[in-house]
Design a protein around this motif. Structure first.
Motif, PDB file in Angstrom:
ATOM      1  N   MET A  36      18.504  76.318  71.063  1.00 12.32           N
ATOM      2  CA  MET A  36      19.879  76.635  70.673  1.00 12.32           C
ATOM      3  C   MET A  36      20.087  76.381  69.190  1.00 12.32           C
ATOM      4  N   ASN A  37      19.606  75.233  68.723  1.00 13.50           N
ATOM      5  CA  ASN A  37      19.738  74.934  67.294  1.00 13.50           C
ATOM      6  C   ASN A  37      19.029  75.979  66.459  1.00 13.50           C
ATOM      7  N   ALA A  38      17.845  76.380  66.916  1.00 13.05           N
ATOM      8  CA  ALA A  38      17.063  77.347  66.151  1.00 13.05           C
ATOM      9  C   ALA A  38      17.846  78.641  65.965  1.00 13.05           C
ATOM     10  N   ILE A  39      18.541  79.066  67.014  1.00 11.08           N
ATOM     11  CA  ILE A  39      19.306  80.312  66.911  1.00 11.08           C
ATOM     12  C   ILE A  39      20.407  80.178  65.856  1.00 11.08           C
ATOM     13  N   VAL A  40      21.133  79.063  65.898  1.00 11.56           N
ATOM     14  CA  VAL A  40      22.189  78.850  64.898  1.00 11.56           C
ATOM     15  C   VAL A  40      21.591  78.829  63.503  1.00 11.56           C
ATOM     16  N   VAL A  41      20.457  78.120  63.375  1.00  4.73           N
ATOM     17  CA  VAL A  41      19.864  77.938  62.053  1.00  4.73           C
ATOM     18  C   VAL A  41      19.345  79.260  61.494  1.00  4.73           C
ATOM     19  N   ILE A  42      18.825  80.131  62.349  1.00  7.95           N
ATOM     20  CA  ILE A  42      18.395  81.437  61.856  1.00  7.95           C
ATOM     21  C   ILE A  42      19.583  82.160  61.232  1.00  7.95           C
ATOM     22  N   GLY A  43      20.707  82.126  61.944  1.00  2.93           N
ATOM     23  CA  GLY A  43      21.916  82.757  61.409  1.00  2.93           C
ATOM     24  C   GLY A  43      22.366  82.110  60.114  1.00  2.93           C
ATOM     25  N   THR A 244      20.472  70.750  56.880  1.00  7.28           N
ATOM     26  CA  THR A 244      19.180  70.070  56.727  1.00  7.28           C
ATOM     27  C   THR A 244      18.076  70.858  57.403  1.00  7.28           C
ATOM     28  N   MET A 245      18.367  71.371  58.612  1.00  5.40           N
ATOM     29  CA  MET A 245      17.353  72.154  59.320  1.00  5.40           C
ATOM     30  C   MET A 245      16.947  73.374  58.508  1.00  5.40           C
ATOM     31  N   VAL A 246      17.923  74.007  57.862  1.00  5.16           N
ATOM     32  CA  VAL A 246      17.611  75.184  57.043  1.00  5.16           C
ATOM     33  C   VAL A 246      16.703  74.803  55.889  1.00  5.16           C
ATOM     34  N   SER A 257      13.238  78.452  59.911  1.00  5.97           N
ATOM     35  CA  SER A 257      14.432  77.987  60.609  1.00  5.97           C
ATOM     36  C   SER A 257      14.051  77.354  61.936  1.00  5.97           C
ATOM     37  N   ILE A 258      13.112  77.987  62.620  1.00  2.17           N
ATOM     38  CA  ILE A 258      12.701  77.453  63.926  1.00  2.17           C
ATOM     39  C   ILE A 258      12.016  76.103  63.739  1.00  2.17           C
ATOM     40  N   VAL A 259      11.123  76.037  62.746  1.00  3.38           N
ATOM     41  CA  VAL A 259      10.423  74.776  62.480  1.00  3.38           C
ATOM     42  C   VAL A 259      11.408  73.666  62.143  1.00  3.38           C
ATOM     43  N   GLY A 260      12.376  73.993  61.302  1.00  2.00           N
ATOM     44  CA  GLY A 260      13.389  73.010  60.929  1.00  2.00           C
ATOM     45  C   GLY A 260      14.151  72.514  62.139  1.00  2.00           C
ATOM     46  N   ALA A 261      14.494  73.454  63.027  1.00  2.00           N
ATOM     47  CA  ALA A 261      15.227  73.068  64.229  1.00  2.00           C
ATOM     48  C   ALA A 261      14.377  72.150  65.096  1.00  2.00           C
ATOM     49  N   VAL A 262      13.103  72.474  65.217  1.00  2.00           N
ATOM     50  CA  VAL A 262      12.214  71.638  66.042  1.00  2.00           C
ATOM     51  C   VAL A 262      12.170  70.217  65.498  1.00  2.00           C
ATOM     52  N   ILE A 263      11.858  70.100  64.227  1.00  2.00           N
ATOM     53  CA  ILE A 263      11.692  68.767  63.633  1.00  2.00           C
ATOM     54  C   ILE A 263      12.974  67.956  63.721  1.00  2.00           C
ATOM     55  N   LEU A 264      14.082  68.572  63.323  1.00  2.00           N
ATOM     56  CA  LEU A 264      15.295  67.776  63.203  1.00  2.00           C
ATOM     57  C   LEU A 264      16.099  67.663  64.483  1.00  2.00           C
ATOM     58  N   THR A 265      15.686  68.351  65.556  1.00  2.00           N
ATOM     59  CA  THR A 265      16.317  68.088  66.846  1.00  2.00           C
ATOM     60  C   THR A 265      15.556  66.964  67.522  1.00  2.00           C
ATOM     61  N   MET A 266      14.240  66.946  67.307  1.00  2.00           N
ATOM     62  CA  MET A 266      13.424  65.905  67.949  1.00  2.00           C
ATOM     63  C   MET A 266      13.631  64.553  67.287  1.00  2.00           C
ATOM     64  N   LEU A 267      13.893  64.570  65.997  1.00  2.00           N
ATOM     65  CA  LEU A 267      14.018  63.308  65.259  1.00  2.00           C
ATOM     66  C   LEU A 267      15.076  62.369  65.842  1.00  2.00           C
ATOM     67  N   PRO A 268      16.308  62.838  66.079  1.00  2.00           N
ATOM     68  CA  PRO A 268      17.304  61.927  66.649  1.00  2.00           C
ATOM     69  C   PRO A 268      16.887  61.427  68.026  1.00  2.00           C
ATOM     70  N   GLN A 269      16.150  62.264  68.763  1.00  2.00           N
ATOM     71  CA  GLN A 269      15.683  61.830  70.074  1.00  2.00           C
ATOM     72  C   GLN A 269      14.732  60.651  69.923  1.00  2.00           C
ATOM     73  N   GLY A 296      11.094  74.383  51.190  1.00  2.00           N
ATOM     74  CA  GLY A 296      11.017  74.094  52.611  1.00  2.00           C
ATOM     75  C   GLY A 296       9.566  74.140  53.098  1.00  2.00           C
ATOM     76  N   ILE A 297       9.354  73.706  54.329  1.00  4.04           N
ATOM     77  CA  ILE A 297       7.987  73.545  54.825  1.00  4.04           C
ATOM     78  C   ILE A 297       7.255  74.870  54.961  1.00  4.04           C
ATOM     79  N   VAL A 298       7.830  75.805  55.708  1.00  2.03           N
ATOM     80  CA  VAL A 298       7.096  77.040  55.993  1.00  2.03           C
ATOM     81  C   VAL A 298       6.805  77.872  54.754  1.00  2.03           C
ATOM     82  N   PRO A 299       7.767  78.129  53.866  1.00  2.00           N
ATOM     83  CA  PRO A 299       7.443  78.919  52.678  1.00  2.00           C
ATOM     84  C   PRO A 299       6.416  78.235  51.774  1.00  2.00           C
ATOM     85  N   THR A 300       6.478  76.881  51.692  1.00  2.00           N
ATOM     86  CA  THR A 300       5.503  76.193  50.851  1.00  2.00           C
ATOM     87  C   THR A 300       4.109  76.353  51.421  1.00  2.00           C
ATOM     88  N   LEU A 301       3.985  76.202  52.738  1.00  2.00           N
ATOM     89  CA  LEU A 301       2.670  76.398  53.376  1.00  2.00           C
ATOM     90  C   LEU A 301       2.209  77.829  53.201  1.00  2.00           C
TER      91      LEU A 301
END
Lengths: 315, 253, 291
Positions: A36-43, A244-246, A257-269, A296-301
């Motif tokens: 769900m976060n990933a979808i918002v973040v893509i937008g 932050t996810m963006v 965006s998806i990577v950001g959502a993954v990392i920063l949704t798992m972090l609070p958990q 950001g992570i993906v473009p730098t990689l």
């Protein structure tokens, strides 16, 4: 196969295979929230990364969707899907009303306007207790389509995974089209975009409205999924989390965006018992990423792996 | 026929009269240069013509349509293209995408087609990409078709901007100091490029400091000084004009 | 009727003075670097919290205040040195996000080390309210106003009479030109952060006896200070002060006459109105971009 197609296939495979790792309800929950976060973040990324505008109140649109669905279904007996659409329409209209006058101006005025809007929405939700339940929140009935009820981990996972795949596909298509190039040109040099005929204000407003509607959609869905809403969903902190996810995942990168959502949704958990630490670490991550990996992570990689000096591979 | 008619154009910034009461016409298919000392108002004039500034008074007519105060996107629609003195290249995009953006108005903006990547749009995009590659070769940066804008040198980026301006298939192209910051060899190359563009039928309007380039290329020259028109005419006429010599040409050319 | 009005007036100006100091901090940093420093609110919080904790440990009030300001200034300098400077010539968006990160970090740090409780700072000259035209005025309010006026006068003198101040102004008008005449613009940025932190901290300290302080007061105070700065025109010193006082007044009047639960929404409604009708604020400069 183009990088874009490869990426989509990888995503589809990952999403299909993931349930094998999700051995209990908790893991499913995290996965669904990530999607769900990933979808918002893509937008949101379309707005921040590609068009270069910044929104500091996007959680407000999530709140509109969430509370719109909650209130209309519980207090006015609307069918859930209709309430969802109403939320999207309301978010879109509000976004349009704010963006039109503000995006005519140069600079970061949208940041200020969205900051104000997000906080106002959060305050209204907290104060109008009669409708919103105030700080205690509201319970939300399940999402229904006719006699079908969307309940349970697996059905929800299926729905959000498919939705994520679709939104990713649409976003990638948009970027690789004349409209998408116009977006990026606005970020690169607004005046250059104007002289080639791009109606920059109109485009900026449109993208802002689109990203607001997406946020509202996800807000409604999350309200039905969690079966509960609280004012925090529209709060300033939540808006900052989304930004932050963006930036961490990658500005101007759909997969980022998806990577950001993954990392920063798992972090609070992972840090769920260490509230203050969570805030500190969020802050540290934000600063470190912006200083050392400003793209950001993906473009730098992606840039690291770009050996022949070819064009920016996947976006 | 007159493609651009400027009548009594003025622009004030607070108390500063950047352009004062300037009138001139430009005939289609010619190379028209605007020269003058620094601060004479040349770039301001460009910005007024291309819609980036709104005139304080006066009128502009392009291709028979009144365009005073119209925004840049409207002028692009009518067939005007330009480059910038301070490079305005989109460093967040690849070289070829920069040029493709130049063709913006000739491409479909249909949102649904974009989102779904319909075959018609894909075909048009491919054609656009090929065209852009061709333009990059035309201006002399064909080696960079696979490159990202951030990887290109200053001289190459200047040409890339010209390619972008040409992608719109304009009727008139305004070049703001295309030779600025270039060495002798590069300046010769730019001169040849501008000649090629003019020969293809596009009206070229030039702001330049390099007098050799201006004298070699121009059919008509407009001289500005302190925001006012000082003189205009052919290269020979302007060269011989005592006011111009006194204000500007001095020892050069 | 008038007594009530005066009451709201006094409380409005009091909190407005804190907003004004915060707004000045925003303007100074904005002038030096074009960055909107979202960590400003945390400097305000650090001032109040540090002072409260020091006095609780028995440190005499004047010393506690001085030390608290030092704490905030150090935080400001660290933020500039460790977060802003390494980013070098990043886009403004990037820098803004860095300051957001810094604010989260500082707030989290305080939350972890000092907890979530509220702390009180003793009033500077006692709590006995003064009676003025039928309304009560806390002596602390007079302190707030008085100190603010002194600071404003000092800043005015600094920027117009001292070489350092003029150098700062020069940097804000044209960084490159300032560098070319030998002004150390890096140092200017560092000083800007330090100065803004000091101003913010003072605002936080002055108002802490009235409103109490905790780890999260920075968020709202900072945001409202930012609104005040925008109201007055980002980058304008006079605008920051007028904006701050005006904001405080409107907020107090709304809380008193309209609804106190919507008091916090006032600044943000105001900012939307400003952006729609007067984006440069009351005193902002008209800028034309050269292309």
């Amino acid at each position: 196969m183009s990088i874009k197609a490869r990426g989509l296939v990888v995503l589809a495979v990952l999403l299909a295979a993931l349930p094998l790792l999700l051995t209990n309800a908790y893991y499913y929950d995290v996965a669904i929230r990530i999607a769900m976060n990933a979808i918002v973040v893509i937008g949101l990324n379309l707005l921040i990364g590609y068009t270069g505008q910044i929104s500091l109140g996007h959680a407000g649109f999530l709140g509109i969707g969430a509370y719109g669905s909650a209130i209309l279904t519980t207090q006015f007996d609307w069918p859930p899907l209709l309430a969802l659409l109403a939320g999207c329409a309301a978010a879109g209209l509000l976004a349009f009303a704010i963006a039109r006058p503000v995006l005519k101006l140069k600079g970061h005025y949208l940041a200020m306007a969205t900051l104000g809007l997000g906080i106002i929405i959060a305050i209204v939700i907290t104060n109008e207790t009669k409708y919103t339940g105030g700080p205690d929140g509201l319970t939300v009935p399940p999402l229904t389509l006719g006699s079908l009820e969307l309940v349970g981990d697996r059905p929800w996972y299926l729905v959000v995974a498919v939705l994520l795949l679709i939104v990713t596909w649409l976003a990638l298509n948009l970027i690789d089209s004349p409209a998408g190039r116009a977006l990026q040109a606005i970020h690169g040099s607004e005046v250059a975009a104007q002289v080639v005929g791009v109606q920059t204000t109109r485009v900026k407003v449109r993208i802002f409205v689109v990203s607001a509607v997406i946020a509202s959609l996800v807000g409604s869905l999350s309200a039905h999924y969690i079966a509960f809403v609280t004012p925090g969903i529209a709060g300033f902190s939540h808006s900052i989390e989304l930004v932050t996810m963006v930036v961490v995942g990658g500005m101007a990168s759909v997969f980022g965006s998806i990577v950001g959502a993954v990392i920063l949704t798992m972090l609070p958990q992972l840090l769920s018992t260490f509230e203050g630490w969570e805030t500190m670490i969020f802050g540290a991550i934000l600063m470190a990423t912006m200083i050392f990996l400003p793209k950001g992570i993906v473009p730098t990689l992606a840039a690291r792996f770009r050996k022949d000096g070819g064009k920016d591979g996947e976006k | 026929m007159s493609q651009l008619i400027v009548k009594r154009l003025s622009k004030e910034f607070g108390g500063v009269k950047a352009v004062q009461d300037v009138s001139f016409t430009i005939r289609g298919g010619t190379v028209h240069s605007v020269i003058g000392p620094n601060g004479a108002g040349k770039t301001t004039l460009f910005n007024l013509i291309t819609g980036i500034y709104t005139p304080s008074s006066g009128s502009i007519e392009f291709e028979g349509t009144a365009v005073t105060g119209e925004p840049p996107a409207e002028l692009a629609r009518l067939g005007m293209s330009r480059t910038f003195q301070n490079l305005q290249v989109c460093m967040n995009m690849s070289a070829i995408e920069n040029v493709m953006v130049g063709a913006h108005l000739r491409m479909s903006q249909n949102l649904l087609a974009s989102l779904l990547h319909l075959p018609g749009l894909r075909r048009a995009d491919r054609a656009c990409r090929e065209e852009a590659a061709g333009l990059m070769a035309f201006v002399g940066v064909g080696a960079y078709t696979a490159a990202h804008a951030s990887q290109m040198s200053y001289g190459a980026l200047k040409r890339l901007e010209i390619a972008r301006a040409l992608a719109a298939k304009p009727k008139m192209i305004l070049l703001d100091e295309p030779a600025a910051g270039l060495n002798d060899t590069e300046t010769h190359e730019i001169e040849a490029l501008i000649r090629k563009i003019a020969d293809s039928g596009v009206t070229v309007v030039l702001v330049e400091h390099d007098m050799k380039l201006v004298m070699n290329l121009s059919d008509h020259i407009l001289v500005l000084d302190y925001g006012k028109k000082l003189a205009e005419g052919t290269a020979a006429e302007v060269r011989a004009n005592p006011d111009v010599i006194a204000a500007y040409l001095g020892a050069s050319a | 009727m008038t007594a009530q009005f005066l009451q709201f007036l006094f409380s409005g100006i009091t909190i407005g003075a804190t907003y004004a100091l915060a707004a000045l901090g925003f303007s100074i940093i904005y002038n030096a670097s074009g960055v909107i420093n979202f960590a400003q609110g945390e400097f305000i919080m650090l001032g109040g919290m540090a002072a409260a904790l020091l006095t609780a440990q028995g440190v005499p009030l004047p010393l506690a205040i001085a030390l608290a300001v030092v704490v905030a200034v150090v935080a400001g300098l660290l933020v500039e040195k460790l977060a802003i400077e390494p980013a070098k010539n990043a886009e403004v968006v990037t820098l803004i996000i860095i300051t957001i990160g810094a604010s989260l970090f500082i707030r989290g740090l305080v939350q972890v080390t000092l907890g979530k409780g509220t702390h009180a700072l003793p009033s500077f000259s006692g709590d006995k309210p003064l009676e003025l035209l039928g309304a009560t005025l806390l002596p602390q309010s007079l302190w707030v106003l008085g100190v603010m006026l002194v600071i404003v006068a000092a800043l005015a003198w600094f920027f117009t009479r001292t070489l350092q101040g003029k150098a700062m102004l020069a940097t804000s008008h044209n960084k490159l030109a300032a560098q070319l005449v030998g002004i150390n613009t890096k140092a200017i940025l560092l000083v800007s952060f330090g100065l803004s932190a000091a101003l913010g901290a003072l605002g936080g300290i002055l108002v802490a006896p009235i409103t109490n302080t905790s780890y999260d007061v920075g968020i709202m105070l900072g945001l409202k200070g930012f609104v005040a700065a925008t109201l007055g025109g980002l980058g304008s010193g006079a605008g920051a002060i007028v904006g701050g006082l005006l904001l405080g007044l409107v907020e107090a009047m709304t809380a008193g006459y309209v609804s106190s639960s919507y008091k916090d929404a006032v600044p943000f409604v105001l900012i939307l109105l400003v952006l729609f009708f007067m984006p440069r604020g009351l005193f902002g400069a008209k800028i034309t971009e050269r292309v």
